[in-house]
Design a protein around this motif. Structure first.
Motif, PDB file in Angstrom:
ATOM      1  N   ASN A   1      39.409  34.839  45.502  1.00  0.00           N
ATOM      2  CA  ASN A   1      38.755  33.552  45.288  1.00  0.00           C
ATOM      3  C   ASN A   1      37.981  33.178  46.533  1.00  0.00           C
ATOM      4  O   ASN A   1      38.526  33.205  47.647  1.00  0.00           O
ATOM      5  N   TYR A   2      36.703  32.809  46.325  1.00  0.00           N
ATOM      6  CA  TYR A   2      35.822  32.569  47.466  1.00  0.00           C
ATOM      7  C   TYR A   2      34.723  31.602  47.055  1.00  0.00           C
ATOM      8  O   TYR A   2      34.010  31.851  46.082  1.00  0.00           O
ATOM      9  N   LYS A   3      34.622  30.498  47.749  1.00  0.00           N
ATOM     10  CA  LYS A   3      33.567  29.514  47.494  1.00  0.00           C
ATOM     11  C   LYS A   3      33.557  29.043  46.041  1.00  0.00           C
ATOM     12  O   LYS A   3      32.506  28.873  45.417  1.00  0.00           O
ATOM     13  N   GLY A   4      34.751  28.876  45.461  1.00  0.00           N
ATOM     14  CA  GLY A   4      34.855  28.342  44.123  1.00  0.00           C
ATOM     15  C   GLY A   4      34.714  29.337  42.991  1.00  0.00           C
ATOM     16  O   GLY A   4      34.721  28.953  41.820  1.00  0.00           O
ATOM     17  N   SER A   5      34.627  30.634  43.314  1.00  0.00           N
ATOM     18  CA  SER A   5      34.478  31.660  42.281  1.00  0.00           C
ATOM     19  C   SER A   5      35.495  32.773  42.494  1.00  0.00           C
ATOM     20  O   SER A   5      35.921  33.031  43.624  1.00  0.00           O
ATOM     21  N   LEU A   6      35.878  33.427  41.395  1.00  0.00           N
ATOM     22  CA  LEU A   6      36.727  34.613  41.483  1.00  0.00           C
ATOM     23  C   LEU A   6      35.805  35.827  41.560  1.00  0.00           C
ATOM     24  O   LEU A   6      35.022  36.086  40.646  1.00  0.00           O
ATOM     25  N   CYS A   7      35.899  36.559  42.652  1.00  0.00           N
ATOM     26  CA  CYS A   7      35.006  37.692  42.918  1.00  0.00           C
ATOM     27  C   CYS A   7      35.788  38.991  42.772  1.00  0.00           C
ATOM     28  O   CYS A   7      37.011  39.023  42.952  1.00  0.00           O
ATOM     29  N   HIS A   8      35.071  40.081  42.509  1.00  0.00           N
ATOM     30  CA  HIS A   8      35.717  41.369  42.277  1.00  0.00           C
ATOM     31  C   HIS A   8      34.987  42.456  43.063  1.00  0.00           C
ATOM     32  O   HIS A   8      33.863  42.837  42.721  1.00  0.00           O
ATOM     33  N   GLY A   9      35.637  42.941  44.112  1.00  0.00           N
ATOM     34  CA  GLY A   9      35.084  44.047  44.877  1.00  0.00           C
ATOM     35  C   GLY A   9      35.482  45.370  44.261  1.00  0.00           C
ATOM     36  O   GLY A   9      36.651  45.593  43.925  1.00  0.00           O
ATOM     37  N   VAL A  10      34.505  46.258  44.090  1.00  0.00           N
ATOM     38  CA  VAL A  10      34.746  47.587  43.531  1.00  0.00           C
ATOM     39  C   VAL A  10      34.067  48.612  44.427  1.00  0.00           C
ATOM     40  O   VAL A  10      33.198  48.269  45.232  1.00  0.00           O
ATOM     41  N   PRO A  11      34.458  49.880  44.323  1.00  0.00           N
ATOM     42  CA  PRO A  11      33.791  50.900  45.131  1.00  0.00           C
ATOM     43  C   PRO A  11      32.280  50.872  44.919  1.00  0.00           C
ATOM     44  O   PRO A  11      31.790  50.778  43.791  1.00  0.00           O
ATOM     45  N   GLY A  12      31.564  50.877  46.037  1.00  0.00           N
ATOM     46  CA  GLY A  12      30.110  50.870  45.965  1.00  0.00           C
ATOM     47  C   GLY A  12      29.472  49.604  46.486  1.00  0.00           C
ATOM     48  O   GLY A  12      28.284  49.616  46.829  1.00  0.00           O
ATOM     49  N   ASN A  13      30.214  48.502  46.547  1.00  0.00           N
ATOM     50  CA  ASN A  13      29.615  47.302  47.126  1.00  0.00           C
ATOM     51  C   ASN A  13      30.288  46.974  48.457  1.00  0.00           C
ATOM     52  O   ASN A  13      31.253  47.620  48.864  1.00  0.00           O
ATOM     53  N   THR A  14      29.739  45.989  49.148  1.00  0.00           N
ATOM     54  CA  THR A  14      30.209  45.617  50.483  1.00  0.00           C
ATOM     55  C   THR A  14      30.731  44.191  50.461  1.00  0.00           C
ATOM     56  O   THR A  14      30.047  43.284  49.981  1.00  0.00           O
ATOM     57  N   LEU A  15      31.945  43.994  50.957  1.00  0.00           N
ATOM     58  CA  LEU A  15      32.496  42.652  51.090  1.00  0.00           C
ATOM     59  C   LEU A  15      32.029  42.069  52.418  1.00  0.00           C
ATOM     60  O   LEU A  15      32.139  42.717  53.467  1.00  0.00           O
ATOM     61  N   VAL A  16      31.511  40.859  52.372  1.00  0.00           N
ATOM     62  CA  VAL A  16      31.090  40.164  53.589  1.00  0.00           C
ATOM     63  C   VAL A  16      31.566  38.718  53.487  1.00  0.00           C
ATOM     64  O   VAL A  16      30.903  37.874  52.890  1.00  0.00           O
ATOM     65  N   LEU A  17      32.727  38.439  54.070  1.00  0.00           N
ATOM     66  CA  LEU A  17      33.282  37.093  54.047  1.00  0.00           C
ATOM     67  C   LEU A  17      32.914  36.391  55.344  1.00  0.00           C
ATOM     68  O   LEU A  17      33.137  36.915  56.442  1.00  0.00           O
ATOM     69  N   HIS A  18      32.351  35.205  55.216  1.00  0.00           N
ATOM     70  CA  HIS A  18      31.862  34.461  56.374  1.00  0.00           C
ATOM     71  C   HIS A  18      33.033  33.911  57.182  1.00  0.00           C
ATOM     72  O   HIS A  18      34.089  33.575  56.617  1.00  0.00           O
ATOM     73  N   PRO A  19      32.877  33.793  58.496  1.00  0.00           N
ATOM     74  CA  PRO A  19      33.941  33.186  59.314  1.00  0.00           C
ATOM     75  C   PRO A  19      34.359  31.817  58.801  1.00  0.00           C
ATOM     76  O   PRO A  19      33.527  30.994  58.419  1.00  0.00           O
ATOM     77  N   ASP A  20      35.652  31.587  58.808  1.00  0.00           N
ATOM     78  CA  ASP A  20      36.279  30.304  58.497  1.00  0.00           C
ATOM     79  C   ASP A  20      36.095  29.851  57.052  1.00  0.00           C
ATOM     80  O   ASP A  20      36.269  28.668  56.755  1.00  0.00           O
ATOM     81  N   GLU A  21      35.783  30.765  56.148  1.00  0.00           N
ATOM     82  CA  GLU A  21      35.714  30.425  54.726  1.00  0.00           C
ATOM     83  C   GLU A  21      37.034  30.806  54.054  1.00  0.00           C
ATOM     84  O   GLU A  21      37.537  31.919  54.233  1.00  0.00           O
ATOM     85  N   LEU A  22      37.581  29.886  53.269  1.00  0.00           N
ATOM     86  CA  LEU A  22      38.862  30.097  52.611  1.00  0.00           C
ATOM     87  C   LEU A  22      38.754  31.207  51.560  1.00  0.00           C
ATOM     88  O   LEU A  22      37.807  31.240  50.768  1.00  0.00           O
ATOM     89  N   HIS A  23      39.741  32.110  51.558  1.00  0.00           N
ATOM     90  CA  HIS A  23      39.777  33.192  50.574  1.00  0.00           C
ATOM     91  C   HIS A  23      41.204  33.710  50.451  1.00  0.00           C
ATOM     92  O   HIS A  23      42.055  33.427  51.287  1.00  0.00           O
ATOM     93  N   ASP A  24      41.467  34.456  49.387  1.00  0.00           N
ATOM     94  CA  ASP A  24      42.759  35.105  49.206  1.00  0.00           C
ATOM     95  C   ASP A  24      42.509  36.561  48.863  1.00  0.00           C
ATOM     96  O   ASP A  24      41.420  37.079  49.105  1.00  0.00           O
ATOM     97  N   GLY A  25      43.493  37.252  48.308  1.00  0.00           N
ATOM     98  CA  GLY A  25      43.294  38.654  47.950  1.00  0.00           C
ATOM     99  C   GLY A  25      44.367  39.134  47.007  1.00  0.00           C
ATOM    100  O   GLY A  25      45.551  38.831  47.195  1.00  0.00           O
ATOM    101  N   MET A  26      43.935  39.890  45.961  1.00  0.00           N
ATOM    102  CA  MET A  26      44.887  40.373  44.960  1.00  0.00           C
ATOM    103  C   MET A  26      44.253  41.533  44.201  1.00  0.00           C
ATOM    104  O   MET A  26      43.029  41.734  44.226  1.00  0.00           O
ATOM    105  N   ALA A  27      45.095  42.293  43.512  1.00  0.00           N
ATOM    106  CA  ALA A  27      44.597  43.372  42.664  1.00  0.00           C
ATOM    107  C   ALA A  27      43.988  42.786  41.397  1.00  0.00           C
ATOM    108  O   ALA A  27      44.564  41.886  40.782  1.00  0.00           O
ATOM    109  N   GLY A  28      42.833  43.309  41.005  1.00  0.00           N
ATOM    110  CA  GLY A  28      42.184  42.846  39.790  1.00  0.00           C
ATOM    111  C   GLY A  28      42.689  43.535  38.540  1.00  0.00           C
ATOM    112  O   GLY A  28      42.398  43.087  37.419  1.00  0.00           O
TER     113      GLY A  28
END
Length: 274
Positions: free
Chosen positions: A56-83
């Motif tokens: 969860n990031y900036k009010g949306s549920l996001c899904h990282g998969v092989p092939g894209n790049t995660l770029v989380l900005h400093p001091d932005e709230l986020h969590d992490g889990m298996a999709g």
């Protein structure tokens, strides 16, 4: 994570690179829940190696998969889990915004909307930091990679909306003062005097240039020191006091807010470094 006991499964693991570097690098695997909501003051630059990495990031549920790049900005709230039930594996590099500012020279930190990018420029520029952890980064290689990353972030983010001119030199003087007096009680008045910049203008510029407030910057640097002591065998109590916290519970509150897990759980997940 076992949903009944709220404890990490035996298969969850995190490996931190032990190779000399100015950038912290990890590789991890989680069967389900990874991290509670938290925020830290670095860029989180990552790549999903297998499975679906949801957050969860900036009010949306996001899904990282092989092939894209995660770029989380400093001091932005986020969590992490298996999709999915298959779990997920990923590598992440935590890049100090000051390293990016050394290259950008006082521009507002680039912000990548949505926390994910399919832009090939970012994919190429992040490659050095998300390769296998046992690959050492020579100093010149790391410096070149930081330059490429800063340029890619700047290009992909685009020009930010109009903003008053930032006083980078004053903010950098304040940052240097903090690093030199980390174990003292630091006030905005002290930073104002050290930087030569009016305190509220300094606080505004500091956030824009380094991604977080002066107070949060101090807290995260103390947590960095706490982690280094805990990894070297200090008890949580002794490490907390040595790092400048009032007591262990004070440290634990800040640690959990910043990393999404308790100090004990963080230590339990760690595997021997490369």
């Amino acid at each position: 994570m076992d949903s009944k006991t709220n404890q990490p499964t035996s298969s969850d693991w995190v490996v931190r690179s032990a190779l000399p570097s100015g950038v912290e690098r990890i590789e991890a695997w989680f069967a389900g829940h990874g991290y509670d909501p938290h925020r830290h003051d670095t860029y989180s630059i990552g790549r999903t190696l297998a499975g679906v990495q949801s957050f969860n990031y900036k009010g949306s549920l996001c899904h990282g998969v092989p092939g894209n790049t995660l770029v989380l900005h400093p001091d932005e709230l986020h969590d992490g889990m298996a999709g999915t039930n298959a779990g997920f594996r990923y590598r992440m590099a935590y890049v100090d915004p000051a390293l990016i500012q050394n290259i950008l020279g006082g521009q507002p930190l680039p912000f990548i909307s949505g926390g994910l990018s399919n832009d090939p420029r970012l994919y190429r520029a992040s490659e050095a930091f998300v390769q296998a952890l046992d690959h050492p980064l020579e100093m010149l290689e790391e410096q070149d990679a930081l330059y490429d990353l800063a340029m890619a972030l700047h290009a992909v983010a685009g020009k930010p909306p109009g903003r008053k001119r930032l006083d980078y030199r004053a903010a950098e003087r304040a940052r240097a003062f903090i690093m030199e007096h980390l174990h003292s009680s630091i006030t905005l008045e002290m930073l104002e005097q050290a930087s030569g910049r009016e305190r509220w203008s300094l606080s505004r510029d500091f956030r824009a240039l380094y991604g977080t407030s002066p107070y949060r910057f101090v807290t995260l640097r103390r947590l960095d020191y706490f982690r280094s002591l805990a990894l070297n065998g200090f008890t949580l109590v002794d490490a907390s006091l040595a790092a400048g916290f009032h007591d262990q519970s004070h440290m634990t509150r800040h640690f959990t807010r910043s990393y999404g897990v308790s100090p004990l759980r963080w230590l339990a997940r760690l595997r021997p470094a490369c």
